[in-house]
Motif scaffolding. Structure first.
Motif, mmCIF file in Angstrom:
data_model
loop_
_atom_site.group_PDB
_atom_site.id
_atom_site.type_symbol
_atom_site.label_atom_id
_atom_site.label_comp_id
_atom_site.label_asym_id
_atom_site.label_seq_id
_atom_site.Cartn_x
_atom_site.Cartn_y
_atom_site.Cartn_z
ATOM 1 N N LYS A 81 -2.975 22.700 25.523
ATOM 2 C CA LYS A 81 -1.533 22.454 25.484
ATOM 3 C C LYS A 81 -1.248 21.824 24.126
ATOM 4 C CE LYS A 81 2.726 21.768 26.768
ATOM 5 N NZ LYS A 81 3.662 22.862 27.099
ATOM 6 N N ASN A 82 -0.428 22.490 23.321
ATOM 7 C CA ASN A 82 -0.187 22.058 21.944
ATOM 8 C C ASN A 82 -1.531 21.882 21.219
ATOM 9 O OD1 ASN A 82 2.536 22.089 22.646
ATOM 10 N ND2 ASN A 82 2.482 19.949 23.287
ATOM 11 N N ASN A 83 -1.767 20.678 20.694
ATOM 12 C CA ASN A 83 -3.031 20.479 19.978
ATOM 13 C C ASN A 83 -4.121 19.850 20.844
ATOM 14 O OD1 ASN A 83 -2.566 21.621 17.461
ATOM 15 N ND2 ASN A 83 -1.359 19.828 16.821
ATOM 16 N N THR A 84 -3.856 19.707 22.140
ATOM 17 C CA THR A 84 -4.872 19.163 23.040
ATOM 18 C C THR A 84 -5.699 20.318 23.595
ATOM 19 O OG1 THR A 84 -3.333 17.409 23.645
ATOM 20 C CG2 THR A 84 -5.242 17.723 25.079
ATOM 21 N N SER A 129 -4.654 11.024 31.844
ATOM 22 C CA SER A 129 -4.125 11.939 30.832
ATOM 23 C C SER A 129 -5.000 11.931 29.603
ATOM 24 C CB SER A 129 -2.706 11.523 30.433
ATOM 25 O OG SER A 129 -1.821 11.839 31.482
ATOM 26 N N MET A 152 1.099 25.954 28.390
ATOM 27 C CA MET A 152 -0.335 25.707 28.561
ATOM 28 C C MET A 152 -1.041 27.052 28.649
ATOM 29 S SD MET A 152 -1.947 22.898 31.188
ATOM 30 C CE MET A 152 -1.479 23.668 32.730
ATOM 31 N N THR A 154 -10.555 18.496 21.823
ATOM 32 C CA THR A 154 -10.186 17.093 21.976
ATOM 33 C C THR A 154 -11.284 16.338 22.735
ATOM 34 O OG1 THR A 154 -7.918 17.871 22.173
ATOM 35 C CG2 THR A 154 -8.326 15.573 22.772
ATOM 36 N N HIS A 164 -4.148 13.088 25.974
ATOM 37 C CA HIS A 164 -3.032 13.559 25.137
ATOM 38 C C HIS A 164 -2.015 14.328 25.990
ATOM 39 C CE1 HIS A 164 -4.982 12.043 21.532
ATOM 40 N NE2 HIS A 164 -6.093 12.568 21.990
ATOM 41 N N ASP A 165 -1.837 15.624 25.747
ATOM 42 C CA ASP A 165 -0.747 16.370 26.397
ATOM 43 C C ASP A 165 -1.110 16.955 27.765
ATOM 44 O OD1 ASP A 165 0.731 15.784 24.205
ATOM 45 O OD2 ASP A 165 0.586 17.771 23.291
ATOM 46 N N ILE A 166 -2.324 16.715 28.235
ATOM 47 C CA ILE A 166 -2.747 17.316 29.507
ATOM 48 C C ILE A 166 -3.071 16.229 30.526
ATOM 49 C CG2 ILE A 166 -4.436 18.826 30.646
ATOM 50 C CD1 ILE A 166 -4.760 20.311 27.984
ATOM 51 N N GLU A 167 -2.459 16.361 31.702
ATOM 52 C CA GLU A 167 -2.795 15.459 32.804
ATOM 53 C C GLU A 167 -3.898 16.112 33.642
ATOM 54 O OE1 GLU A 167 0.107 12.983 35.440
ATOM 55 O OE2 GLU A 167 -0.384 14.827 36.544
ATOM 56 N N ASP A 195 0.672 20.215 32.503
ATOM 57 C CA ASP A 195 1.394 19.782 31.299
ATOM 58 C C ASP A 195 2.716 19.133 31.713
ATOM 59 O OD1 ASP A 195 2.838 21.921 32.203
ATOM 60 O OD2 ASP A 195 2.742 23.067 30.341
#
Ligand SMILES: [Zn+2]
Ligand SMILES: [Zn+2]
Length: 255
Positions: free
Chosen positions: A19-22, A107, A1, A50, A109-112, A132
Motif C-alpha cells: 500500500k503506497n510505499n509500505t 500497524s 492495496m 518495509t 506504516h500504511d497497512i494494518e 488499508d
C-alpha cells in the motif's frame, strides 16, 4: 492495496502486500538469492521492502527470513512461540524482531495487520488479514481445520488467499507413508479442498474480488480439483479462481 506471491507450496512461500510505499513480505521460505530473484519478477527489489511477517517456524515459511532480514536490514514480526523455535535453529542477533500477540492488531506504516491463531503443528502459528482502512486481504494457509474465529476473521474480505493443500482421496490413496497421511490430513495439518470450500460457504463473500487457491500439494492435489472445489462453493466461473504455483506464485492483484 495490491498483493502478489513469489511462490506457494511446501517448498517455499512468500507473499507481498503493498500500500503506497509500505511493502510487507509475508513469510520467506526461499534462500537469499532465490527470494531476491523472485521479488524481481514482481518488479520490486528487496531494498523496497518495509519488513517481513512470519506465520510460523516451518522451513517453507521461515527458512530464509533471517538471511534476507539481515542483508537488507528489515524488521521482522512474529509470535513469541515462532521466535523461540527459530532462535533454536538460526542465530538472529543482528535482526530486529517484533514479538506480536496473536490476538492484537498492529500497524506497519500504511497497512494494518491483524493476526489470528490457527490449528497447525507449530509452536504458536498465526495467519493474517491486511487492511488499508478500506479493503481487506485475508491469507489462510497451514491450518488443519477451520474455527469460528478464523471464519470471523475471513468474513467480508475483498481478497482471499486460501489453502487448498490436498484432495482427501488423493492424499489417502497417494504415495505418502501412513504417519504422514495422518499428519497432513489431521486437525493440526493442512486444509483439503473440500474444507476450504466449506469455509467459503460459512463466511460473507459478497465483497470478494479475488480468490487464490494456495499451498497446493504437488503430489496430492491438482489445480483442476482445487478450482472445482472453490468455484463450486462460490457458484462462480472456474476461470475466476487463481491458483498460486510453487514456481511463480501469482502476479499482482489490486483491491
Ligand atoms: Zn507450509
Ligand atoms: Zn506449516
Amino acid at each position: 492495496m495490491r498483493f502478489a506471491s513469489i511462490g506457494s507450496g511446501s517448498a517455499g512461500n512468500g507473499l507481498v502486500v503493498e500500500k503506497n510505499n509500505t511493502r510487507l513480505l509475508l513469510d520467506c521460505g526461499f534462500g537469499l538469492r532465490d527470494s531476491v530473484e523472485r521479488l524481481t519478477r514482481l518488479n520490486i527489489s528487496a531494498e523496497q521492502l518495509t519488513g517481513i511477517l512470519i506465520t510460523h517456524e516451518h522451513e517453507d515459511h521461515a527458512g530464509g527470513v533471517f538471511k534476507l532480514a539481515k542483508k537488507y536490514n528489515l524488521p521482522v514480526w512474529m509470535t513469541h512461540g515462532t521466535h523461540k523455535m527459530l532462535e533454536r535453529s538460526t542465530p538472529n542477533e543482528a535482526v530486529r524482531v517484533h514479538v506480536i500477540d496473536s490476538h492484537i492488531k498492529f500497524s506497519i506504516h500504511d497497512i494494518e495487520v491483524t493476526p489470528f491463531p490457527v490449528p497447525h503443528d507449530a509452536r504458536e502459528p498465526v495467519q493474517y488479514t491486511f487492511s488499508d482502512g478500506n479493503k481487506k486481504l485475508s491469507v489462510l494457509t497451514d491450518t488443519g481445520c477451520s474455527t469460528p474465529h478464523i471464519e470471523s476473521m475471513l468474513s467480508g474480505s475483498h481478497a482471499l488467499v486460501l489453502e487448498c493443500n490436498h484432495d482427501l482421496d488423493k492424499l489417502m490413496n497417494g504415495p505418502y507413508p501412513y504417519s504422514l497421511k495422518q499428519r497432513v490430513g489431521g486437525r493440526l495439518g493442512h486444509l483439503d479442498n473440500q474444507s476450504a470450500a466449506k469455509i467459503l460457504n460459512k463466511i460473507d463473500t459478497s465483497k470478494l474480488q479475488h480468490i487464490v487457491a494456495a499451498h497446493l500439494s504437488e503430489k496430492n492435489n491438482t489445480h483442476a480439483l482445487a478450482v472445482a472445489a472453490l468455484s463450486g462453493a462460490l457458484q462462480c466461473e472456474e476461470d475466476w479462481i487463481t491458483v498460486a504455483s510453487q514456481e511463480s506464485g501469482f502476479h499482482w492483484k489490486e483491491i
